[in-house]
Design a protein around this motif. Structure first.
Motif, PDB file in Angstrom:
ATOM      1  N   LEU A   1       0.831  -1.200   0.000  1.00 28.91           N
ATOM      2  CA  LEU A   1       0.000   0.000   0.000  1.00 28.91           C
ATOM      3  C   LEU A   1       0.866   1.250   0.000  1.00 28.91           C
ATOM      4  CD1 LEU A   1      -2.642  -1.002   2.688  1.00 28.91           C
ATOM      5  CD2 LEU A   1      -3.001  -0.886   0.227  1.00 28.91           C
ATOM      6  N   GLN A   2       1.891   1.259   0.865  1.00 28.96           N
ATOM      7  CA  GLN A   2       2.789   2.400   0.996  1.00 28.96           C
ATOM      8  C   GLN A   2       4.183   1.907   1.333  1.00 28.96           C
ATOM      9  OE1 GLN A   2       2.428   5.620   0.550  1.00 28.96           O
ATOM     10  NE2 GLN A   2       0.310   6.202   0.818  1.00 28.96           N
ATOM     11  N   LEU A   3       5.180   2.560   0.759  1.00 30.70           N
ATOM     12  CA  LEU A   3       6.571   2.250   1.053  1.00 30.70           C
ATOM     13  C   LEU A   3       7.271   3.524   1.505  1.00 30.70           C
ATOM     14  CD1 LEU A   3       9.177   0.522   0.939  1.00 30.70           C
ATOM     15  CD2 LEU A   3       9.323   1.071  -1.490  1.00 30.70           C
ATOM     16  N   VAL A   4       7.769   3.510   2.746  1.00 27.81           N
ATOM     17  CA  VAL A   4       8.517   4.646   3.281  1.00 27.81           C
ATOM     18  C   VAL A   4       9.985   4.238   3.310  1.00 27.81           C
ATOM     19  CG1 VAL A   4       8.766   6.260   5.199  1.00 27.81           C
ATOM     20  CG2 VAL A   4       6.528   5.251   4.708  1.00 27.81           C
ATOM     21  N   GLU A   5      10.779   4.795   2.407  1.00 24.36           N
ATOM     22  CA  GLU A   5      12.158   4.331   2.225  1.00 24.36           C
ATOM     23  C   GLU A   5      13.116   4.875   3.280  1.00 24.36           C
ATOM     24  OE1 GLU A   5      13.085   3.118  -2.188  1.00 24.36           O
ATOM     25  OE2 GLU A   5      12.578   5.260  -2.113  1.00 24.36           O
ATOM     26  N   LYS A   6      12.790   5.965   3.906  1.00 26.30           N
ATOM     27  CA  LYS A   6      13.679   6.541   4.908  1.00 26.30           C
ATOM     28  C   LYS A   6      12.846   6.912   6.132  1.00 26.30           C
ATOM     29  CE  LYS A   6      18.109   7.854   5.346  1.00 26.30           C
ATOM     30  NZ  LYS A   6      19.245   6.937   5.151  1.00 26.30           N
ATOM     31  N   ALA A   7      12.280   5.891   6.771  1.00 28.64           N
ATOM     32  CA  ALA A   7      11.422   6.157   7.929  1.00 28.64           C
ATOM     33  C   ALA A   7      12.230   6.720   9.099  1.00 28.64           C
ATOM     34  CB  ALA A   7      10.696   4.883   8.348  1.00 28.64           C
ATOM     35  N   HIS A   8      13.485   6.261   9.241  1.00 28.19           N
ATOM     36  CA  HIS A   8      14.435   6.781  10.231  1.00 28.19           C
ATOM     37  C   HIS A   8      15.794   6.899   9.557  1.00 28.19           C
ATOM     38  CE1 HIS A   8      12.308   6.368  14.252  1.00 28.19           C
ATOM     39  NE2 HIS A   8      11.493   5.676  13.469  1.00 28.19           N
ATOM     40  N   ASN A   9      16.742   7.430  10.298  1.00 30.99           N
ATOM     41  CA  ASN A   9      18.097   7.555   9.780  1.00 30.99           C
ATOM     42  C   ASN A   9      18.994   6.393  10.176  1.00 30.99           C
ATOM     43  OD1 ASN A   9      17.563  10.111   8.580  1.00 30.99           O
ATOM     44  ND2 ASN A   9      17.744  11.068  10.593  1.00 30.99           N
ATOM     45  N   ALA A  10      18.386   5.296  10.602  1.00 27.44           N
ATOM     46  CA  ALA A  10      19.137   4.108  11.028  1.00 27.44           C
ATOM     47  C   ALA A  10      18.215   2.897  10.917  1.00 27.44           C
ATOM     48  CB  ALA A  10      19.644   4.289  12.458  1.00 27.44           C
ATOM     49  N   ASP A  11      18.725   1.728  11.351  1.00 30.22           N
ATOM     50  CA  ASP A  11      17.907   0.510  11.346  1.00 30.22           C
ATOM     51  C   ASP A  11      16.643   0.723  12.168  1.00 30.22           C
ATOM     52  OD1 ASP A  11      20.133  -0.437  10.075  1.00 30.22           O
ATOM     53  OD2 ASP A  11      20.673  -1.915  11.606  1.00 30.22           O
ATOM     54  N   LEU A  12      15.545   0.115  11.715  1.00 30.29           N
ATOM     55  CA  LEU A  12      14.306   0.127  12.481  1.00 30.29           C
ATOM     56  C   LEU A  12      14.193  -1.179  13.253  1.00 30.29           C
ATOM     57  CD1 LEU A  12      13.690   2.387  10.318  1.00 30.29           C
ATOM     58  CD2 LEU A  12      11.293   1.788  10.640  1.00 30.29           C
ATOM     59  N   HIS A  13      13.860  -1.072  14.544  1.00 27.79           N
ATOM     60  CA  HIS A  13      13.785  -2.252  15.406  1.00 27.79           C
ATOM     61  C   HIS A  13      12.360  -2.690  15.713  1.00 27.79           C
ATOM     62  CE1 HIS A  13      18.013  -1.227  17.167  1.00 27.79           C
ATOM     63  NE2 HIS A  13      18.093  -1.900  16.036  1.00 27.79           N
ATOM     64  N   CYS A  14      11.402  -1.765  15.676  1.00 30.26           N
ATOM     65  CA  CYS A  14      10.067  -2.109  16.169  1.00 30.26           C
ATOM     66  C   CYS A  14       9.007  -1.218  15.522  1.00 30.26           C
ATOM     67  CB  CYS A  14      10.005  -1.984  17.697  1.00 30.26           C
ATOM     68  SG  CYS A  14      10.711  -0.453  18.346  1.00 30.26           S
ATOM     69  N   VAL A  15       7.775  -1.731  15.528  1.00 29.05           N
ATOM     70  CA  VAL A  15       6.651  -1.004  14.940  1.00 29.05           C
ATOM     71  C   VAL A  15       5.373  -1.425  15.654  1.00 29.05           C
ATOM     72  CG1 VAL A  15       6.221  -2.769  13.150  1.00 29.05           C
ATOM     73  CG2 VAL A  15       5.517  -0.393  12.743  1.00 29.05           C
ATOM     74  N   ASP A  16       4.409  -0.500  15.765  1.00 27.14           N
ATOM     75  CA  ASP A  16       3.092  -0.850  16.296  1.00 27.14           C
ATOM     76  C   ASP A  16       2.035   0.012  15.635  1.00 27.14           C
ATOM     77  OD1 ASP A  16       1.397  -2.418  17.795  1.00 27.14           O
ATOM     78  OD2 ASP A  16       1.464  -1.139  19.564  1.00 27.14           O
ATOM     79  N   TRP A  17       0.876  -0.584  15.385  1.00 27.06           N
ATOM     80  CA  TRP A  17      -0.239   0.065  14.709  1.00 27.06           C
ATOM     81  C   TRP A  17      -1.324   0.337  15.751  1.00 27.06           C
ATOM     82  CZ3 TRP A  17      -0.713  -1.423   8.974  1.00 27.06           C
ATOM     83  CH2 TRP A  17      -1.526  -0.496   8.286  1.00 27.06           C
ATOM     84  N   ASN A  18      -1.798   1.569  15.826  1.00 28.06           N
ATOM     85  CA  ASN A  18      -2.753   1.952  16.864  1.00 28.06           C
ATOM     86  C   ASN A  18      -4.050   1.156  16.725  1.00 28.06           C
ATOM     87  OD1 ASN A  18      -4.655   3.391  18.528  1.00 28.06           O
ATOM     88  ND2 ASN A  18      -3.328   5.179  18.423  1.00 28.06           N
ATOM     89  N   PRO A  19      -4.457   0.402  17.774  1.00 28.69           N
ATOM     90  CA  PRO A  19      -5.687  -0.388  17.675  1.00 28.69           C
ATOM     91  C   PRO A  19      -6.947   0.459  17.715  1.00 28.69           C
ATOM     92  CG  PRO A  19      -4.773  -0.545  19.889  1.00 28.69           C
ATOM     93  CD  PRO A  19      -3.780   0.223  19.070  1.00 28.69           C
ATOM     94  N   HIS A  20      -6.845   1.731  18.128  1.00 29.90           N
ATOM     95  CA  HIS A  20      -8.007   2.605  18.234  1.00 29.90           C
ATOM     96  C   HIS A  20      -8.112   3.595  17.075  1.00 29.90           C
ATOM     97  CE1 HIS A  20      -8.341   1.142  22.358  1.00 29.90           C
ATOM     98  NE2 HIS A  20      -7.061   1.420  22.513  1.00 29.90           N
ATOM     99  N   ASP A  21      -6.994   3.889  16.439  1.00 26.78           N
ATOM    100  CA  ASP A  21      -6.964   4.853  15.329  1.00 26.78           C
ATOM    101  C   ASP A  21      -6.067   4.276  14.243  1.00 26.78           C
ATOM    102  OD1 ASP A  21      -6.593   6.938  13.561  1.00 26.78           O
ATOM    103  OD2 ASP A  21      -6.282   8.467  15.104  1.00 26.78           O
ATOM    104  N   ILE A  22      -6.667   3.737  13.186  1.00 27.32           N
ATOM    105  CA  ILE A  22      -5.902   2.997  12.174  1.00 27.32           C
ATOM    106  C   ILE A  22      -4.991   3.887  11.340  1.00 27.32           C
ATOM    107  CG2 ILE A  22      -7.623   1.162  12.011  1.00 27.32           C
ATOM    108  CD1 ILE A  22      -8.547   2.440   9.374  1.00 27.32           C
TER     109      ILE A  22
END
Length: 462
Positions: free
Chosen positions: A288-309
């Protein structure tokens, strides 16, 4: 010499911080249990609530034991006595020994795990069923209630999983999630892939014939070594990352996201095949979406809000947590977060939204701190040194906080685990805690209660 001195200075700093924190426990916490572990645990998760009583509830807790090889690695099912709010006396919660086991945590069952347990996740529709990651390409599924209790001594045969999920071509060690609405399992690994399974058929079998499932996962004596765990292949394999996938998470809908060492955040839709493309090209695509530079380093974790998608959190080796709005993930081709939360001094290892409040989330890091945030208060006036949105810092751990979990049955109660065995004389520290409610309740309510208390004290004065 220089490195030793630096390490010593850091140790002194951590000890001083911990001493200060412990002196404030009676003021800041409604309840706290400190449990010294025999072996390190890289994951901690709440299981089902078993019993409710007047002053406390009994609930399952899932942990692991990552050993040095002298005894087997294990998946531990414990019973935890969760004291209810406004029950524990302040002087009682402050009196704990860092090198002792907590009377509130009792081991109930031990499963001999094939390899180290890197990650544990429970099935929301039936939290007696858990998935585990180890140093292999497979995901292991366990029905912890029907698994027999084992003695963790060297030479004991491994417990047999109730189901094995296959599909990765290389080790999948940490990225693991279970769908909140149906029995789907998601995993990521070193093969740069995200893999999706449905365990519906397995769940149906367990429900219809528990005895059959019990015999399938029966653990070996000499005569039943030939019995093997059933396995199922993937429903979908999703390619889009260029490096190891470190974490995955489901959306409350039929979508999911993944992050990895390529600094990418990818949103996927399981209904659109598995070929990569941005925003669904005319070719069938799952991205659906690709974010190529979400941070300036490795990403370790992610969570999607269960109340606000629309809201997604990411944590990174750049020491920050970022909050993205899925309606505008990028700007000029790079990640465009709503806000960057800067409250850690080392890599962020875990982020998680509160199960109860849409604006509240937690983050833990290698700095030994577990921060609690309210994104609705980013613009509110705070203490001069406090990062915007930060309203509580749990500093009870003395090394990296590798995992934590909000308790859905008691939403302000959190379990957290750290790899600080060198400081505590054990395998690490498990803490179960709940801050005092004066910190998070509505300000007007709190002021009214304090006024009433002040009036009560005045009436009691001679």
């Amino acid at each position: 010499m220089k490195e030793t001195a630096t390490a010593g200075e850091m140790s002194i700093s951590v000890d001083e911080r911990y001493t200060q924190w412990k002196s404030l426990v009676p003021v800041l916490y409604d309840w706290l249990a400190n449990h010294n572990l025999v072996w390190p645990s890289l994951s901690c998760r709440w299981g089902p609530q078993l019993e409710q009583a007047t002053y406390k509830n009994r609930q399952r807790l899932y942990l692991s034991e990552q050993t040095d090889g002298s005894v087997p690695n294990t998946l531990v099912i414990a019973n935890c006595e969760v004291v209810k709010p406004r029950v524990a006396a302040a002087e009682h919660i402050a009196q704990f020994n860092e090198e002792a086991r907590s009377p509130f945590v009792k081991k109930f069952k031990t499963i001999i795990h094939p390899g180290e347990v890197n990650r544990i996740r429970e099935l929301p529709q039936n939290s007696k069923i858990v998935a585990t990651h180890t140093d292999s390409p497979d995901v292991l599924i366990w029905d912890v209630e029907i698994q027999p209790n084992r003695h963790a001594v060297l030479g004991t045969p491994e417990s047999r999983p109730d189901l094995i999920l296959t599909g990765h071509k290389d080790n999948a060690e940490f990225a693991l999630a279970m769908c909140p609405t149906e029995p789907l399992v998601l995993s990521g690994g070193k093969d740069k892939s995200v893999v999706l399974w449905s365990i519906q058929d397995h769940i149906s079998t367990l429900a219809a014939d528990p005895g059959s499932a019990k015999s399938t996962s029966k653990v070996a004596g000499g005569n039943d070594k030939h019995i093997e765990s059933p396995s199922i292949g993937a429903r979908g394999i999703y390619q889009g990352h260029n490096d190891t996938v470190e974490d995955v998470q489901f959306c409350p809908l039929r979508e999911f996201c993944s992050v990895g060492d390529d600094s990418c955040l990818i949103l996927w839709d399981a209904r659109y095949g598995s070929a990569p493309a941005i925003k669904r090209s005319p070719v069938s695509s799952s991205i659906l979406q690709l974010v190529e530079k979400a941070h300036n380093a490795d990403l370790h974790c992610v969570d999607w809000n269960p109340h606000d998608i629309n809201l997604i959190l990411t944590g990174s080796a750049d020491n920050t947590v970022r909050m993205f709005d899925r309606r505008k993930l990028t700007s000029g081709g790079i990640g465009s977060p709503i806000h960057t939360f800067e409250g850690h001094s080392a890599a962020v290892l875990c982020v998680q939204w509160s199960p109860d409040k849409a604006s509240i989330f937690g983050s833990s890091a290698e700095d030994g701190i577990l921060n609690l945030w309210n994104h609705e208060k980013i613009d509110k006036k705070q203490a001069p040194t406090a990062p915007p949105g930060l309203f509580f810092r749990h500093a009870g751990h003395r090394d990296k906080v590798v995992d934590f979990h909000w308790n859905a049955s008691d939403p302000w109660t959190i379990v957290s685990v750290s790899d600080d065995g060198e400081s505590t004389g054990g395998g690490g520290t498990l803490q179960i805690w709940r801050m005092i409610d004066l910190i998070y309740r509505n300000e007007d309510e709190v002021l009214a209660e304090l006024d009433n208390f002040k009036a009560h004290l005045a009436s009691c004065s001679p």
